[in-house]
Structure formats: C-alpha cells, structure tokens
Design an enzyme around this catalytic site. Structure first.
Site, short mmCIF file in Angstrom:
data_model
loop_
_atom_site.label_atom_id
_atom_site.label_comp_id
_atom_site.label_asym_id
_atom_site.label_seq_id
_atom_site.Cartn_x
_atom_site.Cartn_y
_atom_site.Cartn_z
N CYS A 23 -43.90 -3.23 29.19
CA CYS A 23 -44.84 -3.19 30.30
C CYS A 23 -46.23 -2.80 29.82
O CYS A 23 -46.38 -1.88 29.02
CB CYS A 23 -44.34 -2.19 31.32
SG CYS A 23 -45.41 -1.98 32.73
N CYS A 24 -47.25 -3.51 30.28
CA CYS A 24 -48.64 -3.08 30.05
C CYS A 24 -49.48 -3.52 31.23
O CYS A 24 -48.96 -4.00 32.23
CB CYS A 24 -49.19 -3.60 28.72
SG CYS A 24 -49.53 -5.35 28.66
N ASN A 25 -50.79 -3.37 31.14
CA ASN A 25 -51.67 -3.65 32.28
C ASN A 25 -51.50 -5.06 32.83
O ASN A 25 -51.20 -5.25 33.99
CB ASN A 25 -53.13 -3.48 31.87
CG ASN A 25 -53.48 -2.01 31.74
OD1 ASN A 25 -53.07 -1.20 32.55
ND2 ASN A 25 -54.23 -1.68 30.71
#
Lengths: 103, 142
Positions: A7-9
C-alpha cells in the site's frame, strides 16, 4: 495461497515494487499473490489477505490500517526505508513471509 | 526508463516519503499535547527530507552538466553543418532524462512537493494545538 498487499499513496511506486516481488516469488516457485493498492482502495481488499505492507511514505497510516485489519487478523508492517529505497524485493519478500508466519 | 534512474527515483520517494510520514505523525503528537515529541518528529523528518533532496539535487546537477555538453557539441556541429537534433538524440542519457520525463520521476518530485506542504501544515498545526492547550489551561485556572 498467500496474498500479500502493498500500500502507498497512489499505488504507483509500490506497483513497480510488486512487479519485482512477483518476479522474485516466481524464481523461488512460491505460491503467492502480490498486489499493490492505494490507501483509499485497500480497505475493501482486506479479506483473504495474509499480510499488508506499507511504503515508508505512508507509515503514518499504520495505526489506521491496523485497526481495519484487526477483524481479519491480518498483520500490518512498514517496509524498511532502506529496502524500499533500494527496491530490495527479495529482502522485502523474506521479511513479509517471516512476519506472516509469526502472526 | 533506465534502471539507474529508477533506483534514484525510488531513493527519493523512500526518503521524502518517510519525511512526510514524520510530519503527519508530528500533528498527532501535538494533538496529544506532546509538543517536544512533535518538534522532534519534524526535525527527524527534515533530516530525511534533506537526504532525499540531496539525491534529487545530484540528478539536477548531472542534467545541467549534460546540457552544457550538448550546447558545446551543438556549436561544433553547427560549424560542420550537421543536424543539431540528431546530435542531441545521439546522447542517450540526455534523451532519457530530458526528452520524455519518466512518470516515476514526476511521482518522486510530487512526493517532495507534498512533503514540503505537509511540513508547513504540520508546523501550523503544532502552533495551533499549543495555543489551544494554553487557552484551555487559562480557562481552567480562572
């Protein structure tokens, strides 16, 4: 089959890392599914997940995700900055599998 | 995109991204009334940001140096009457960096900009929470 979520931005840099991790898993002939999601998408993906890994740029969301993951018993970990920066797919995969087994 | 540039982008994203995380978490510390920890987190974020910025700066310096080289080459090729555009295209690294900007590099710079904005916001939040707390205490003592 194990399912690792990253998960990231925006899910952008992690999707590149996912490709490298998939390649690594394939060379080890591991039965593992690896996918990348943005923070706002990942909440609907937590079912049937083995572990959630966060990019260092989103480590501030760890508490929020831990809360969301608790009902599913899914561990949440932040990828070490140095491994992320160097796209060390093999080490990240090792750490994830080790953590998942502990959980 | 070449692998070297990809690695550089990842290093920037990792450093400035971790900086941004620190800035966001500092707001939570301030909200809990721990202003010393909040400012400490800003300082840690700044250190990470500086490291990421240094990597980016190196990229800029390299590009500037490459551009100077092209200008010189262009002059020579002008004299010889060769095509300037071909002269530029021959240089792979420049084409890779200035021709089409890779999306990942844009993303790295976007992360830098967002970390900077987050820091400004965090500093203001810390001040506001501090003021709020002192107002609350003032009210209690009255």
């Amino acid at each position: 089959m194990k399912r690792i979520l990253l998960c990231c931005n925006a899910g952008m840099s992690t999707s590149l890392l996912v490709q490298k991790m998939q390649k690594e898993a394939a060379t080890r002939s591991l039965e593992v599914e690896i996918e990348a999601f943005a923070l706002n998408e990942i909440m609907e993906q937590l079912e049937n997940t083995s572990i959630v890994l966060l990019g260092p740029q989103i480590s501030y969301a760890k508490a929020e995700l831990e809360q969301a993951c608790a009902p599913y018993n899914v561990p949440v970990a932040v990828i070490a900055m140095i491994d992320y920066g160097r796209m060390n797919a093999s080490k990240i995969l090792d750490d994830a599998l080790a953590l998942e087994e502990q959980a | 995109m070449n692998e070297e540039l990809e690695a550089i982008c990842f290093e920037i994203i990792s450093q400035v991204g971790a900086a941004k995380s620190n800035y966001v978490l500092s707001i939570a510390k301030a909200r809990a009334g721990d202003f010393e920890a909040a400012r400490q987190m800003i300082a840690e974020g700044d250190k990470l940001f500086r490291d990421g910025h240094a990597v980016h700066m190196k990229l800029l310096t390299e590009e500037a140096a490459e551009e100077t080289k092209i200008r010189v080459t262009t002059k020579e090729s002008d004299l010889k009457g060769t095509d300037i555009i071909t002269g530029v295209a021959e240089n792979d690294s420049v084409q890779a960096r200035t021709g089409a900007v890779p999306l990942l590099l844009l993303h790295a710079e976007d992360q830098m900009a967002s970390a900077e904005t987050t820091k400004l916001m965090a500093l203001n939040f810390i001040d506001v929470y501090q003021e709020l707390l002192s107002l609350k205490q003032e009210r209690l003592t009255k």
